[in-house]
Motif scaffolding. Structure first.
Motif, mmCIF file in Angstrom:
data_model
loop_
_atom_site.group_PDB
_atom_site.id
_atom_site.type_symbol
_atom_site.label_atom_id
_atom_site.label_comp_id
_atom_site.label_asym_id
_atom_site.label_seq_id
_atom_site.Cartn_x
_atom_site.Cartn_y
_atom_site.Cartn_z
ATOM 1 N N THR A 40 -9.213 0.562 2.281
ATOM 2 C CA THR A 40 -7.810 0.728 1.889
ATOM 3 C C THR A 40 -7.609 0.255 0.457
ATOM 4 O OG1 THR A 40 -7.015 0.483 4.166
ATOM 5 C CG2 THR A 40 -5.438 0.023 2.399
ATOM 6 N N GLY A 41 -8.135 -0.920 0.131
ATOM 7 C CA GLY A 41 -8.014 -1.443 -1.226
ATOM 8 C C GLY A 41 -8.662 -0.526 -2.248
ATOM 9 N N VAL B 114 0.834 -1.211 0.000
ATOM 10 C CA VAL B 114 0.000 0.000 0.000
ATOM 11 C C VAL B 114 0.865 1.256 0.000
ATOM 12 C CG1 VAL B 114 -1.752 1.318 1.266
ATOM 13 C CG2 VAL B 114 -1.990 -1.165 1.021
#
Length: 193
Positions: A169-170, A87
């Motif tokens: 988040t993805g 990330v």
């Protein structure tokens, strides 16, 4: 005033993340500070427009503040083991590429957003510079940050908030990449000698 809000936002973000590393029992305080960090992100632009305080310095500080806050949160969450290292790697790489290309555009009188945006195509403008796109991306990131912290509060034992935070988040990472691609494609004209 708007620039002070932007700089305050950065300061609060460092405190919020520092508290998570200091002791997990401060997660609630970190969550509350993060709410203010996210709120200040919209407030600085609103104040700048309302009181006619918009400037090149303000625009640069706003983007700088966004990058510092975003990268700080992703890196801290990674260091805490809450998210994968991929990330911050993707977000940092995209930020470096787009900000480098935007600096070329700025040198030629174009801005990232607004009337003199470097985006020429309608689709590129929508993906990168539209209020809808910018707002949706900001909300996804804010939810990811807030839910990842909330998922680690002492009373949250079923991890539902954390899982939803990972999903956000993805979505944020996908949005980050999608919003970076038009900047890369439309920057060709700034790279010509």
């Amino acid at each position: 005033m708007a620039n002070i809000i932007t700089l305050s936002r950065i300061f609060l973000a460092f405190i919020a993340m520092g508290l998570l590393f200091y002791d997990a029992k401060y997660a609630l305080v970190s969550l509350i500070l993060t709410i203010f960090v996210m709120w200040f992100d919209g407030l600085d632009g609103y104040i700048a427009r309302k009181f006619n305080e918009t400037s090149k310095l303000g625009a640069v500080l706003d983007i700088m503040g966004d990058r510092i806050v975003e990268n700080l949160y992703w890196m801290c969450f990674c260091a805490l083991g809450w998210i994968s290292v991929i990330v911050p790697v993707i977000v940092l790489t995209r930020g470096i590429i787009t900000d480098s290309l935007r600096s070329l555009a700025l040198a030629q009188g174009f801005t990232a957003f607004g009337e003199k945006t470097m985006m020429q195509g309608k689709i590129a403008k929508f993906i990168v510079a539209s209020n809808f796109s910018r707002f949706t991306y900001a909300v996804c990131k804010a939810l990811a940050f807030l839910l990842l912290i909330a998922g680690h509060l002492q009373f949250n034992t079923d991890h539902t908030l954390y899982i939803i935070g990972l999903i956000c988040t993805g979505i944020s990472v996908v949005f980050c990449v999608l919003r970076g691609l038009p900047v890369i494609f439309e920057s060709k004209r700034f790279l010509k000698d």
